[in-house]
Design a protein around this motif. Sequence first.
Motif, PDB file in Angstrom:
ATOM      1  N   SER A 221       0.743  -1.139  -0.115  1.00 23.87           N
ATOM      2  CA  SER A 221       0.087  -0.069  -0.019  1.00 23.87           C
ATOM      3  C   SER A 221       1.005   1.346  -0.096  1.00 23.87           C
ATOM      4  CB  SER A 221      -1.110  -0.028   1.282  1.00 23.87           C
ATOM      5  OG  SER A 221      -1.818  -1.149   1.141  1.00 23.87           O
ATOM      6  N   ARG A 222       2.050   1.171   0.745  1.00 22.97           N
ATOM      7  CA  ARG A 222       2.813   2.400   0.882  1.00 22.97           C
ATOM      8  C   ARG A 222       3.709   2.494  -0.491  1.00 22.97           C
ATOM      9  NH1 ARG A 222       3.864   0.527   6.224  1.00 22.97           N
ATOM     10  NH2 ARG A 222       5.821  -0.528   5.350  1.00 22.97           N
ATOM     11  N   GLN A 224       2.476   1.772  -3.482  1.00 22.19           N
ATOM     12  CA  GLN A 224       1.503   2.101  -4.370  1.00 22.19           C
ATOM     13  C   GLN A 224       1.281   3.623  -4.110  1.00 22.19           C
ATOM     14  OE1 GLN A 224       0.181   0.610  -6.972  1.00 22.19           O
ATOM     15  NE2 GLN A 224      -1.231   2.291  -7.774  1.00 22.19           N
ATOM     16  N   ALA A 225       0.934   4.039  -2.772  1.00 17.12           N
ATOM     17  CA  ALA A 225       0.707   5.480  -2.618  1.00 17.12           C
ATOM     18  C   ALA A 225       2.028   6.264  -3.150  1.00 17.12           C
ATOM     19  CB  ALA A 225       0.496   5.577  -1.035  1.00 17.12           C
ATOM     20  N   ARG A 227       3.976   5.676  -5.608  1.00 15.35           N
ATOM     21  CA  ARG A 227       4.024   5.771  -6.791  1.00 15.35           C
ATOM     22  C   ARG A 227       2.930   6.664  -7.426  1.00 15.35           C
ATOM     23  NH1 ARG A 227       2.728   0.969  -7.767  1.00 15.35           N
ATOM     24  NH2 ARG A 227       4.968   0.194  -8.075  1.00 15.35           N
ATOM     25  N   GLU A 228       1.735   6.866  -6.716  1.00 14.31           N
ATOM     26  CA  GLU A 228       0.610   7.823  -7.123  1.00 14.31           C
ATOM     27  C   GLU A 228       1.067   9.379  -6.884  1.00 14.31           C
ATOM     28  OE1 GLU A 228      -3.253   4.672  -6.264  1.00 14.31           O
ATOM     29  OE2 GLU A 228      -2.714   6.748  -4.941  1.00 14.31           O
ATOM     30  N   ARG A 229       1.758   9.631  -5.832  1.00 12.45           N
ATOM     31  CA  ARG A 229       2.342  10.857  -5.712  1.00 12.45           C
ATOM     32  C   ARG A 229       3.193  11.204  -6.735  1.00 12.45           C
ATOM     33  NH1 ARG A 229       2.045   8.890  -0.177  1.00 12.45           N
ATOM     34  NH2 ARG A 229       4.613   8.447  -0.322  1.00 12.45           N
ATOM     35  N   LEU A 231       3.750  10.077  -9.886  1.00  9.75           N
ATOM     36  CA  LEU A 231       3.031  10.411 -10.904  1.00  9.75           C
ATOM     37  C   LEU A 231       2.292  11.840 -10.873  1.00  9.75           C
ATOM     38  CD1 LEU A 231       1.544   6.855 -11.733  1.00  9.75           C
ATOM     39  CD2 LEU A 231       3.553   8.040 -12.790  1.00  9.75           C
ATOM     40  N   ALA A 232       1.541  12.179  -9.964  1.00 10.35           N
ATOM     41  CA  ALA A 232       0.975  13.238  -9.719  1.00 10.35           C
ATOM     42  C   ALA A 232       1.931  14.575  -9.751  1.00 10.35           C
ATOM     43  CB  ALA A 232       0.216  13.422  -8.426  1.00 10.35           C
ATOM     44  N   ARG A 233       3.036  14.633  -9.252  1.00  8.69           N
ATOM     45  CA  ARG A 233       3.987  15.664  -9.232  1.00  8.69           C
ATOM     46  C   ARG A 233       4.437  15.656 -10.800  1.00  8.69           C
ATOM     47  NH1 ARG A 233       5.718  13.304  -4.444  1.00  8.69           N
ATOM     48  NH2 ARG A 233       7.630  12.297  -5.501  1.00  8.69           N
ATOM     49  N   LYS A 234       4.538  14.242 -11.239  1.00  8.49           N
ATOM     50  CA  LYS A 234       5.166  14.518 -12.962  1.00  8.49           C
ATOM     51  C   LYS A 234       4.040  15.044 -13.814  1.00  8.49           C
ATOM     52  CE  LYS A 234       7.346  11.439 -16.085  1.00  8.49           C
ATOM     53  NZ  LYS A 234       7.647  10.032 -16.539  1.00  8.49           N
TER      54      LYS A 234
END
Length: 237
Positions: A221-222, A224-225, A227-229, A231-234
């Motif tokens: 879970s950590r 995955q979280a 990775r999402e952060r 991608l969001a910054r990118k």
Amino acid sequence: MGPILKRCKTEKKRKHPEPNLPDGFGLGDHIQLLQIFECWDQTDYDIGWCKDNGLQVRGMLFVRDVRKQLSQIMQKIAKGPLDRRRGESRQDYRNLRKALCVGYANQLAERKMHHNGYRTLGFQGQVVQVHPSSVLKADDLGKFPDYVVYHELIATPRPYMRNVCSVEMRWVVPVINKLKTLDVYKLSGGTGPVEEENERNIPDLPKKNVEVTAGVDDSESRIQAARERFLARKGKK
């Protein structure tokens, strides 16, 4: 070893005199039983002699059959006839006592220091007494031998050893030392202390597995979280 001596009632004892049987030289009941058989052998196995001396005929016949079978086995091993002689010597009785000590190593008992009570040796010893019917003889001080081998224990309000025979300390010591090295649990086929401890820990295993599984899920879970952060910054750039 079934009983061959009849236990007569009081009235019968008054009518019939006490049988004139050997006393085993005071060494014990096994020696007396052997001497009784020797006396019967000298009468050519006369049934009347058994009845006159208060012996159970059926038990004596059974003993004779067992002795015959053992003799046949020994003849096969020796591959020839046995040198059989009538009457046993003191040395023969001593050899018998030594054989009983080794053969019944788990049925030895040591006399208590200040009285004629005994404590069985080996695993889970208990305090016992010599049965009153025994021909085991005490010394001049009224004390029984230091060590005896017994055939059976009788469960009564006071535990007794029945069919006992004196043995020497120098025979007992090597046997006891060997018994100390034996694994009682392994010989009995039971579970030892280590196995029992492992069995007690078995219920804890599923809990550990659950905790490990939960830890793995949290790590994923950590990741995955994170990775999402990333991608969001990118995406903002």
